[in-house]
Write an enzyme that holds these catalytic residues in place. Structure first.
Site, PDB file in Angstrom:
ATOM      1  N   LYS A 141       0.806  -1.212   0.000  1.00 27.26           N
ATOM      2  CA  LYS A 141       0.000   0.000   0.000  1.00 27.26           C
ATOM      3  C   LYS A 141       0.845   1.270   0.000  1.00 27.26           C
ATOM      4  CE  LYS A 141      -0.601   0.450   4.902  1.00 27.26           C
ATOM      5  NZ  LYS A 141       0.047   1.725   5.202  1.00 27.26           N
ATOM      6  N   THR A 142       1.964   1.239   0.723  1.00 26.74           N
ATOM      7  CA  THR A 142       2.831   2.418   0.720  1.00 26.74           C
ATOM      8  C   THR A 142       3.367   2.647  -0.681  1.00 26.74           C
ATOM      9  OG1 THR A 142       3.487   1.774   2.940  1.00 26.74           O
ATOM     10  CG2 THR A 142       4.755   3.515   1.902  1.00 26.74           C
ATOM     11  N   ASP A 201      -3.178   7.994   3.967  1.00 29.29           N
ATOM     12  CA  ASP A 201      -2.663   6.686   4.371  1.00 29.29           C
ATOM     13  C   ASP A 201      -3.405   6.226   5.627  1.00 29.29           C
ATOM     14  OD1 ASP A 201      -1.061   4.478   4.420  1.00 29.29           O
ATOM     15  OD2 ASP A 201       0.685   5.480   5.285  1.00 29.29           O
ATOM     16  N   GLU A 202      -3.479   4.918   5.842  1.00 28.06           N
ATOM     17  CA  GLU A 202      -4.095   4.362   7.055  1.00 28.06           C
ATOM     18  C   GLU A 202      -5.463   4.980   7.340  1.00 28.06           C
ATOM     19  OE1 GLU A 202      -2.607   1.885   8.421  1.00 28.06           O
ATOM     20  OE2 GLU A 202      -0.445   2.208   8.650  1.00 28.06           O
ATOM     21  N   GLN A 258      -7.005  -3.922  10.122  1.00 23.72           N
ATOM     22  CA  GLN A 258      -5.823  -3.499  10.878  1.00 23.72           C
ATOM     23  C   GLN A 258      -6.117  -2.269  11.729  1.00 23.72           C
ATOM     24  OE1 GLN A 258      -1.882  -3.832   8.831  1.00 23.72           O
ATOM     25  NE2 GLN A 258      -3.146  -4.321   7.066  1.00 23.72           N
ATOM     26  N   ARG A 293       2.748  -9.646  10.398  1.00 22.57           N
ATOM     27  CA  ARG A 293       4.067  -9.014  10.300  1.00 22.57           C
ATOM     28  C   ARG A 293       5.108 -10.014   9.830  1.00 22.57           C
ATOM     29  NH1 ARG A 293       2.513  -4.922   9.136  1.00 22.57           N
ATOM     30  NH2 ARG A 293       0.548  -6.020   9.145  1.00 22.57           N
TER      31      ARG A 293
END
Length: 748
Positions: A32-33, A217-218, A248, A598
């Site tokens: 996503k980044t 973002d997020e 998340q 992770r």
DNA sequence: GGATCTCATGTTTTT
DNA sequence: CATGAGATCC
């Protein structure tokens, strides 16, 4: 076009999406980044959008920095004029630029952190003569913060019960104090921005026209103010590109509301939805385990995450007797992995609460192994650091009464309670903030005052210093000013009392000094703003090849080849405080999900049979989340049985060897009116899992290990369904091995 | 004004 | 148990 190479079709669709509202739901490890940064680069280079017309917001400075550096890497230089930063930093910039339109603040307003906020609340409560014994001030602060997140100002706050009536009054006073201090708290930065835009249509329109593209973002972590800010700014061009993942979302308790995703879709009815479902991080097994866990949450949109990294290691479950056994088991595995060529630096140990790090640290220290601890006490909230920054803040802004109160007698200089009370009252009469008052006192020696000779001398002694620093601050750099203050108050003698703690404190001050010296080109105000908005001195030191210890929360956004999640026990994960509320359990599960996802290669999950909480050892039940993972993905035993068993026969886990007989005087205070744990006997009695009653390995047994070679068993002890074998390997030493994992071959 | 004791409290923490 | 805030004592 090189911006688009290496992108999968979904990513490419996102990066090249046409104008309009775009919602990208991005699973963990789905890039996503990457999509965000490529999108920015794409808009600049291919769509010809001026960077000045773009805004990209993140939640952390780290994310902002990373985005900036990746964009400039693609473009071969920093995009000039782009608005890229955290929500808070972006709002501060806007507020300062438009400060002429702020009725209650000037452009030099300070930013109050959580610690300052507490002090202001305490002051407000004291001013109002409210009895604090009936509730905690922090709760009121929490309510105030919640209100601000919902854009409810003090005068619009309505009370509906006792606590909210108290909150209403404190909120009002709290806000007055902030304004008198020319200070905003973190929440104000956001709320005041939205209020300003609502009150000043011309300003709003200017920014609406400016930001042709807004990227976020997020997005699942946005709260109401942030959402409102975004929709206002995007109202003209409508090009808002948000990336997030409801699964998340782990900051509900801070006001984050992943329902903003739904809100977004309802608000922008023409929004385009893009799913990023390919995971590039984890093996199939890990991903499947994580998916099985998160699927237990209801009311969610299922994503079909997939990976082409088929197979992989099974998720290993580790059972330990108590926390220190657990820590040792983790250490043993890390050592074993190291022997297999997996570096310690690729390992991360995650836990629910910071307190859990202690036992781990002990184990690491005892084994003489290094580790890196993330979080714990934040640098800028250390007392000595805040003290010194308070000096700078008072020098910068004499209206800052919170910082003034902090430093007026630190280090002690004979200005005690009585003198201070008198001083504050006197300052108040003149409508001065304390800092202004003390400067006035030294500026005019004929000024009328009520102080005794001794008090007057103590006050003016400090006032003269302060006034000198104020002058100095206009001429010299922040670093030099800091040195001057340190010398004048002899801070080193005050802090460094010869103990280790004292030396650490002084070392911290020197570290802050180092930061200050680097800010040479900036002025004091900018320095203070950095300090307020930057979460921590960059926790760099990525270089050391040592395991990382961190909470599940701080693990978000990171990845590690090997992940340990410890303390998988009901009451810890999920945490006790969440057990009564389904929504909160769902959030705990997401937290577990975040931890699992992770991992790139290996996951180890551990639980204990007993744990020590508040100095008392108690029997524990394996986390309900463990049984969410299908058995075929797991190595190390069926937790379901263990859960059942522990619930029905909790006491059977008592180990005579380790649990010392409970004597009356070691009994702790009776539990408060905590509800009895809900340990009903299951209707159907499950068959008992075979528990190992006899060690498979006996002392003297010769064994072979794939890495260590031949060795001899020294002792073996049972740990529930497994056994821990100590084996002496000639030339290597004694190793503690978990029988089910070590794949020992019997010799003879 | 400062040291010492007592008692309550106990998640997570992007800014 | 371990920590911090408030009260109490010197």
């Amino acid at each position: 076009m090189e911006i688009l190479s290496d992108l999968n079709p979904a990513q490419r669709t996102a990066v090249t999406a046409p104008d309009g509202p775009i919602l990208v739901l991005a699973g963990p490890g789905s890039g996503k980044t990457r999509v965000l940064t490529q999108r920015i680069a794409y808009l600049i280079r291919e769509a010809g959008i001026e960077p000045w017309h773009m805004m990209a917001v993140t939640f952390t400075n780290k994310a902002a920095r990373e985005m900036a550096s990746r964009v400039s890497l693609i473009l071969g230089g920093n995009p000039q004029g782009i608005t890229l930063g955290t929500f808070h930093a972006t709002c501060v910039r806007l507020l300062r630029r438009e400060s002429s339109s702020l009725s209650k603040y000037d452009s030099n307003f300070l930013i109050f952190d959580t610690d300052d906020q507490r002090r202001v609340v305490a002051k407000a409560i004291a001013d109002l003569n409210i009895d604090t014994s009936r509730f905690q001030p922090v709760r009121i602060l929490n309510n105030i913060s919640k209100a601000k997140n919902e854009i409810v100002t003090a005068d619009r706050y309505s009370a509906y019960n006792y606590i909210s009536e108290v909150t209403r009054r404190v909120y009002q006073r709290y806000q007055e104090i902030l304004i008198a201090n020319n200070a905003m708290d973190f929440d104000d930065l956001l709320m005041n921005t939205v209020l300003l835009l609502d009150e000043q249509p011309t300003i709003l329109e200017r920014y609406q026209r400016r930001y042709e593209h807004i990227l976020v973002d997020e997005f699942q972590d946005t709260n109401t103010v942030q959402y409102e800010l975004l929709t206002r700014l995007a109202a003209f061009h409508g090009n808002i590109f948000v990336v997030g993942d409801a699964d998340q979302s782990i900051y509900r308790w801070r006001g984050a509301d992943f329902r903003n995703i739904k809100r977004f879709q309802d608000h922008f009815t023409n929004s385009q939805l893009i799913l990023l479902e390919q995971n590039y991080r984890s093996t199939q097994n890990i991903l499947d385990a994580a998916k099985a866990v998160i699927r237990q949450n209801h009311d969610r949109v299922d994503k079909e995450l997939f990976t082409d990294r088929t197979g992989g290691e099974l998720v290993k479950i580790i059972e330990a007797y108590n926390e220190s056994d657990e820590a040792n088991a983790v250490l043993d595995i890390i050592t074993a992995l190291e022997n297999q060529g997996i570096s310690p630096g690729s390992c991360a140990i995650m836990y629910r609460t910071n307190a859990q790090s202690r036992v781990l640290e002990d184990a690491f220290i005892r084994a003489d192994k290094d580790y890196r601890l993330v979080g714990a006490t934040r640098f800028y909230s250390r007392r000595e650091i805040k003290d010194l920054i308070s000096y700078l803040r008072v020098v910068y802004s004499s209206t800052d009464s919170v910082s003034f109160a902090r430093i007026i007698n630190t280090p002690t200089r004979g200005i005690g309670r009585k003198t201070l009370d008198l001083f504050y009252a006197w300052a108040d009469q003149h409508h001065w903030q304390p800092g202004e008052a003390i400067l006035a006192l030294v500026a005019d020696s004929d000024l009328q005052h009520p102080f005794s000779a001794r008090a007057y001398s103590a006050l003016t002694h400090f006032g003269k210093k302060l006034s000198a620093w104020v002058e100095l601050s206009k001429q010299i750099t922040v670093g030099d000013l800091l040195d001057s203050i340190l010398a004048a108050i002899d801070f080193r003698t005050y802090l460094d009392d010869g103990t280790e703690v004292g030396q650490d404190r002084w070392a911290n001050i020197m570290q802050l000094r180092g930061v200050a010296v680097e800010y040479e080109e900036h002025d004091l105000g900018q320095f203070l703003e950095q300090v307020a908005l930057v979460s921590d001195v960059d926790n760099l030191e990525d270089s050391a090849d040592v395991p990382t210890l961190l909470t599940l929360h701080s693990a978000k956004g990171l990845e590690f080849p090997v992940v340990f999640i410890i303390g998988l026990v009901d009451g810890t994960l999920p945490h006790n405080r969440s057990l009564s509320d389904g929504e909160e359990i769902a959030e705990e599960r997401r937290l577990f999900y975040v931890g699992l996802t992770r991992a790139k290669e290996r996951v180890y999950l551990s639980y204990t049979f007993r744990r020590t909480s508040y100095g008392e050892s108690e029997v524990t039940v394996p986390s309900r989340f463990l049984s969410d993972i299908p058995l075929d993905l797991v190595a190390g035993g069926d937790v379901r049985h263990r859960r059942q068993q522990t619930v029905t026969k909790a006491s059977s886990w008592d180990w005579p060897a380790s649990s010392s007989p409970r004597t009356p005087e070691t009994r702790s205070r009776p539990r408060k009116q905590l509800p009895e744990p809900n340990l009903r006997t299951p209707r159907t009695e499950r068959p008992r899992t075979p528990i190992l009653t006899e060690a498979k390995y006996k002392s003297g047994q010769n064994v072979h290990h794939s890495k260590f070679g031949d060795g001899t068993v020294i002792e073996s002890k049972l740990t529930g369904s497994d056994e821990e074998v100590s084996v002496a390997f000639p030339g290597i030493g004694v190793k503690k091995l978990v029988a089910s994992m070590a794949k020992l071959e019997m010799k003879d």
